[in-house]
Design an enzyme around this catalytic site. Sequence first.
Site, short mmCIF file in Angstrom:
data_model
loop_
_atom_site.label_atom_id
_atom_site.label_comp_id
_atom_site.label_asym_id
_atom_site.label_seq_id
_atom_site.Cartn_x
_atom_site.Cartn_y
_atom_site.Cartn_z
N THR A 37 48.06 47.13 38.21
CA THR A 37 47.99 45.78 37.65
C THR A 37 46.90 45.66 36.58
OG1 THR A 37 47.26 43.53 38.25
CG2 THR A 37 46.61 45.26 39.72
N ASP A 38 47.08 44.69 35.67
CA ASP A 38 46.03 44.40 34.67
C ASP A 38 44.75 43.91 35.34
OD1 ASP A 38 46.98 41.89 35.46
OD2 ASP A 38 47.35 41.15 33.43
N GLU A 39 44.88 43.41 36.58
CA GLU A 39 43.71 42.80 37.23
C GLU A 39 42.59 43.81 37.49
OE1 GLU A 39 44.42 39.84 40.20
OE2 GLU A 39 46.47 39.52 39.51
N TYR A 72 41.65 42.03 46.16
CA TYR A 72 42.96 42.58 45.78
C TYR A 72 42.81 43.57 44.63
CZ TYR A 72 47.31 42.92 43.09
OH TYR A 72 48.38 43.40 42.36
N LYS A 79 43.35 47.68 44.39
CA LYS A 79 44.27 48.34 43.46
C LYS A 79 43.49 49.33 42.58
CE LYS A 79 48.14 47.72 42.85
NZ LYS A 79 49.37 48.30 43.49
#
Length: 332
Positions: A131-133, A157, A161
């Site tokens: 994810t970009d997060e 989260y 990741k």
Amino acid sequence: MKRILLTGCAGFIGSNFVKTIASEQTDYEFDIIDALTYAGRKETIQEELNKHSFLQFHHLDIRDSSKIEKLFQERKYEGVIHFAAESHVDNSIKNPNIFVETNVLGTLNLLNASLKLFKENEAFRFVHVSTDEVYGQLTDDEPAFTEENQIKPSSPYSASKASSDLLVQSYYETFGLPTMITRCSNNYGPYQFPEKLIPVMIFKAQAKEKLPVYGDGKNIRDWIYVDDHNKGVWDVFLKGLAGEVYNLGGDSERRNIEVVNIILEHLGRSKELISYVTDRPGHDWRYAMDFSKARKELGWSPTVKFEEGIKKTIDWYLENKTWIEMVKGNNK
Ligand SMILES: NC(=O)c1ccc[n+]([C@@H]2O[C@H](COP(=O)([O-])OP(=O)(O)OC[C@H]3O[C@@H](n4cnc5c(N)ncnc54)[C@H](O)[C@@H]3O)[C@@H](O)[C@H]2O)c1
């Protein structure tokens, strides 16, 4: 026939992958494993499982290393596309442990089982869907994230990741396992569990309930239609280079409040339903993706315009109330 393992395909992105990509392939068999958590429903892909004998479902938890090991040895996969994860930031704030167990240790189990198969078959490939997060947040003026940006996650989260991304990368560096990582922006589309921004706002607006918007609603996300993301994941599986990270984005930055307003307008509801609520702790301000590497090296770019995709998505939710009732219920 090449046999590929797909994880987490009873959830949002994976189920769309099964419907639009896996079901269309003629040279592959796909095994799907999913623990069927609250976010995963086998019913979502049951039609495809009934129709195609080359799709096989196994109810399995990636945290269970011995069952994962056994399945890999029995089925001799030639590749893995790994979607399974705990994916909801708010849940990670309430209960971070399961995010580490599934997203980090679960991924490690898949890497260990993959490494054994890679030793038997050098064509083995592992795509990790991230994810970009993991990059953290941007201000309004900063340039979009490239693959060179430092990893700087804000929530449990995104930290889980990011940790799994680092483990995946380490299996390439240390053992030569041909891994690729995709980092994608916020997805929207059919079959998204009704806990994330877009489905939540659609349901509340339709029911004329208050729409809870975090902070001042000005946070920015880059939205991508789920099919565009999945095409990118498949392109990376087919053409990506081992050891590489590929950013995927929708080229559709919108403030949260703009998204909410579009939904209200499409459903003919008043803006008075908007209710600003206390911001999420550690709420990232802005995400934006520079996906020029995927465009240049894979020929991939998003095709669905946000205004078109969001209307399609709203209409899908209005027309599929039985699916929504099914996923909200607990009748597995
Ligand atoms: N949704 C997004 O906007 C987005 C954006 C970028 C990347 N991603 C990533 O894409 C992947 C899929 O996201 P999603 O939105 O479809 O998530 P989701 O929560 O809708 O689905 C996750 C699926 O994984 C399964 N699962 C969870 N724990 C498991 C376990 N221990 N063992 C086996 N299966 C398990 C669930 O049952 C569910 O079917 C995730 O890795 C996520 O980090 C999501």
